[in-house]
Design an enzyme around this catalytic site. Structure first.
Site, PDB file in Angstrom:
ATOM      1  CB  SER A 137      -0.755   0.077   1.681  1.00  0.00           C
ATOM      2  OG  SER A 137      -1.086   1.264   1.112  1.00  0.00           O
ATOM      3  CE1 TYR A 150      -3.928  -1.587   5.304  1.00  0.00           C
ATOM      4  CE2 TYR A 150      -3.394   0.876   4.808  1.00  0.00           C
ATOM      5  CZ  TYR A 150      -3.754  -0.892   4.100  1.00  0.00           C
ATOM      6  OH  TYR A 150      -3.696  -1.562   3.089  1.00  0.00           O
TER       7      TYR A 150
HETATM    8  C1  8X3 Z   1      -4.911   1.559   1.755  1.00  0.00           C
HETATM    9  C2  8X3 Z   1      -4.339   3.239   1.124  1.00  0.00           C
HETATM   10  O1  8X3 Z   1      -4.510   5.176  -0.196  1.00  0.00           O
HETATM   11  O2  8X3 Z   1      -6.573   4.200   0.780  1.00  0.00           O
HETATM   12  O3  8X3 Z   1      -4.130   0.924   1.611  1.00  0.00           O
HETATM   13  O4  8X3 Z   1      -5.289   5.097   2.700  1.00  0.00           O
HETATM   14  S1  8X3 Z   1      -5.042   4.625   1.188  1.00  0.00           S
END
Ligand code: 8X3
Length: 249
Positions: A137, A150
């Site tokens: 991510s 996260y």
């Molecule tokens: C999620 C990325 O930009 O939605 O993995 O936080 S974001």
């Protein structure tokens, strides 16, 4: 349902394949000529997709070593592993950290990726042309307020993946990290524990990526010649500059 051993196509394993990026990736890789083994806890959803794409569905809980062992035993040959299972739960400050949410995020994203990679690495190397794609991510590249459970898990998952790139240097296996920004899937619904209004608000006023946008990038990486290693690919919507900064109309 086909069994991997009865199939001459190279095998691609996709974790978290019951929906979103995983399901779309299964479709793209099948189109590219792979026999796709779809793994997820919601195996009935995987089975429906597998039936459409000539793949195989197997129950998989990446947080459970016995489940990963049984999955790996059923997939003796594999050329591509897509570590897609993972996700976010909650948005809270470090001071108010919900440790159950943290534990879930570390179990799925970090230990899940390590478990799956460890289990399938021998077969990936044996294939003579293996590829591990790990879907991290932009949260593996940045930190943001209220996101530390996260972002820390995604950073750790990415570090494990990037370390493998060095540890396996010289072996016939490639490592590609894909770092998506906002993708409209069940991601936010899971993060907000089923609160659809909160999930919709994440994508309000902008055009997010789709699961297929990311799947096509993974398909591209998986179809390069075997000497080409796409190390890290960051994909964001045009409307998103960073995890904290997006343009909304
Ligand atoms: C999620 C990325 O930009 O939605 O993995 O936080 S974001």
């Amino acid at each position: 349902m086909r069994t991997p051993s009865a199939d001459r196509r190279p095998t691609a394993v996709v974790s978290g394949a019951s929906s979103g990026i995983g399901a779309a990736t299964a479709r793209v890789l099948a189109d590219a000529g792979f026999h796709v083994v779809l793994g997820a806890r919601r195996v009935e959803r995987c089975a429906a997709i597998a039936a459409e794409i000539g793949g195989t569905a197997l129950a998989l809980d990446v947080t459970d070593q016995a489940s990963v062992d049984a999955f790996a035993a059923a997939v003796p040959a594999v050329s591509v592993l897509v570590n897609n299972a993972g996700g976010a739960k909650g948005l809270g400050t470090v001071a108010d950290a919900n440790l159950d949410d943290w534990r879930w995020m570390w179990e799925t994203n970090v230990l899940g990726t390590v478990r799956m990679t460890k289990a399938l690495l021998p077969a990936l190397v044996d294939s003579g042309d293996g590829l591990v794609v790990t879907v991290t991510s932009i949260a593996a590249l940045e930190t943001y307020d209220r996101g530390s459970g996260y972002t820390s898990a995604k950073h750790a998952q990415a570090v494990a993946h990037r370390t493998l790139r060095g540890e396996l240097l010289g072996q016939p296996v490639r490592f590609t990290e894909v770092c998506p920004g906002m993708v409209e899937t069940e991601f936010s619904l899971v993060r907000f524990d089923g609160d659809a209004d909160a999930a919709d608000a994440v994508y309000a006023g902008l055009t997010p990526l789709t699961a297929m946008d990311i799947a096509e990038v993974i398909g591209f990486a998986a179809t390069r010649p075997s000497h080409v290693n796409l190390d890290q690919i960051v994909v964001k919507p045009r409307d998103q500059a960073s995890a904290m900064r997006a343009y909304r109309r």
